[in-house]
Design a protein around this motif. Structure first.
Motif, mmCIF file in Angstrom:
data_model
loop_
_atom_site.group_PDB
_atom_site.id
_atom_site.type_symbol
_atom_site.label_atom_id
_atom_site.label_comp_id
_atom_site.label_asym_id
_atom_site.label_seq_id
_atom_site.Cartn_x
_atom_site.Cartn_y
_atom_site.Cartn_z
ATOM 1 N N UNK A 103 -0.772 -9.408 5.659
ATOM 2 C CA UNK A 103 -1.384 -8.662 6.760
ATOM 3 C C UNK A 103 -0.620 -7.357 6.929
ATOM 4 N N UNK A 104 -1.352 -6.276 7.118
ATOM 5 C CA UNK A 104 -0.705 -4.974 7.281
ATOM 6 C C UNK A 104 -1.031 -4.392 8.641
ATOM 7 N N UNK A 105 -0.078 -3.605 9.140
ATOM 8 C CA UNK A 105 -0.272 -2.886 10.387
ATOM 9 C C UNK A 105 0.445 -1.542 10.244
ATOM 10 N N UNK A 106 0.134 -0.619 11.123
ATOM 11 C CA UNK A 106 0.797 0.674 11.096
ATOM 12 C C UNK A 106 2.292 0.484 11.334
ATOM 13 N N UNK A 107 3.114 1.146 10.536
ATOM 14 C CA UNK A 107 4.562 1.148 10.741
ATOM 15 C C UNK A 107 4.861 2.114 11.880
ATOM 16 N N UNK A 126 4.557 5.982 11.942
ATOM 17 C CA UNK A 126 5.308 6.751 10.951
ATOM 18 C C UNK A 126 4.338 7.339 9.940
ATOM 19 N N UNK A 127 4.681 8.504 9.462
ATOM 20 C CA UNK A 127 3.851 9.207 8.485
ATOM 21 C C UNK A 127 4.641 9.394 7.194
ATOM 22 N N UNK A 128 3.928 9.426 6.087
ATOM 23 C CA UNK A 128 4.532 9.737 4.796
ATOM 24 C C UNK A 128 3.766 10.903 4.189
ATOM 25 N N UNK A 139 -0.297 16.090 1.826
ATOM 26 C CA UNK A 139 -0.927 15.740 3.089
ATOM 27 C C UNK A 139 -0.130 14.604 3.704
ATOM 28 N N UNK A 140 -0.327 14.351 4.955
ATOM 29 C CA UNK A 140 0.387 13.269 5.644
ATOM 30 C C UNK A 140 -0.570 12.087 5.830
ATOM 31 N N UNK A 141 -0.006 10.909 5.682
ATOM 32 C CA UNK A 141 -0.801 9.691 5.845
ATOM 33 C C UNK A 141 0.033 8.681 6.618
ATOM 34 N N UNK A 142 -0.625 7.786 7.360
ATOM 35 C CA UNK A 142 0.145 6.775 8.083
ATOM 36 C C UNK A 142 0.828 5.811 7.112
ATOM 37 N N UNK A 143 1.989 5.334 7.512
ATOM 38 C CA UNK A 143 2.712 4.353 6.718
ATOM 39 C C UNK A 143 2.374 2.965 7.254
ATOM 40 N N UNK A 144 2.302 1.986 6.360
ATOM 41 C CA UNK A 144 1.977 0.623 6.748
ATOM 42 C C UNK A 144 3.126 -0.314 6.411
ATOM 43 N N UNK A 145 3.244 -1.389 7.183
ATOM 44 C CA UNK A 145 4.205 -2.460 6.919
ATOM 45 C C UNK A 145 3.445 -3.772 6.811
ATOM 46 N N UNK A 146 3.963 -4.667 5.997
ATOM 47 C CA UNK A 146 3.414 -6.029 5.952
ATOM 48 C C UNK A 146 4.032 -6.786 7.119
ATOM 49 N N UNK A 147 3.198 -7.466 7.892
ATOM 50 C CA UNK A 147 3.663 -8.087 9.132
ATOM 51 C C UNK A 147 3.831 -9.601 9.041
ATOM 52 N N UNK A 148 3.574 -10.185 7.890
ATOM 53 C CA UNK A 148 3.757 -11.631 7.738
ATOM 54 C C UNK A 148 4.428 -11.900 6.401
ATOM 55 N N UNK A 149 4.815 -13.150 6.194
ATOM 56 C CA UNK A 149 5.456 -13.535 4.938
ATOM 57 C C UNK A 149 4.620 -14.642 4.313
#
Length: 173
Positions: free
Chosen positions: A116-120, A128-130, A140-150
């Motif tokens: 599952x991913x959500x905005x970092x 956060x942007x990368x 260009x700038x894009x939102x960064x994502x984190x995985x929220x589960x294992x």
């Protein structure tokens, strides 16, 4: 001192028990008071190294024609494929009324949990942007994502790569 306690490669080959944890709450999973999980080999195991080498050959010979919209599915499949060489057997698991014993059943278990991913977000709660480059090389700038589960597959991979788990007691001697 008996230096055989440092034979992490042998213990990695023999495997250790990994109790699975809930992908979101991190609570240990049990059935009737018994831990549920896999016996996994460590990444240093000679048999794992051989399987990983075979997998690498397949990857190198595959076409790189991945659909960007299928990124999460591809990542999930890669996690499952990455976890499979480490798994020796399942313990205290059933699918319906059948014990989990086959490679196909193990894959089915690993497939049950999806990343599952959500905005970092930064410390202030801002997304956060990368900086990324488009096909023409423009930034260009894009939102960064984190995985929220294992996922179960990720838990297997993490355990297999934790070399310290495969060393015995090192005190005394």
């Amino acid at each position: 001192m008996d230096m055989s306690v440092f034979n992490g490669r042998k213990r990695a080959e023999d495997g250790i028990f990994l109790q699975l944890r809930h992908p979101f709450t991190d609570e240990p999973i049990e059935e009737k008071g018994e831990p549920v999980g896999f016996v996994v080999r460590g990444s240093a195991a000679p048999s794992v190294q051989a399987r990983l080498k075979e997998m690498q050959k397949k990857v190198e010979s595959a076409d790189d024609d991945e659909d960007r919209d299928a990124l999460m599915e591809a990542m999930h499949s890669a996690q499952i494929e990455g976890a499979m060489p480490f798994i020796i057997s399942a313990r205290n698991m059933e699918l319906g009324d059948k014990p989990v014993e086959t490679e196909e059943q193990i894959r089915e278990i690993l497939n049950m949990t999806f990343p599952q991913m959500d905005f970092a977000k930064d410390a202030d709660g801002n997304v956060r942007q990368v900086v990324v480059k488009d096909d023409e090389g423009n930034e260009t700038r894009a939102p960064q994502f984190d995985i929220t589960n294992k996922t179960f597959a990720q838990q297997v991979i993490d355990a297999a790569q934790d070399g310290a788990r495969f060393l015995g007691e090192t005190s005394g001697g």
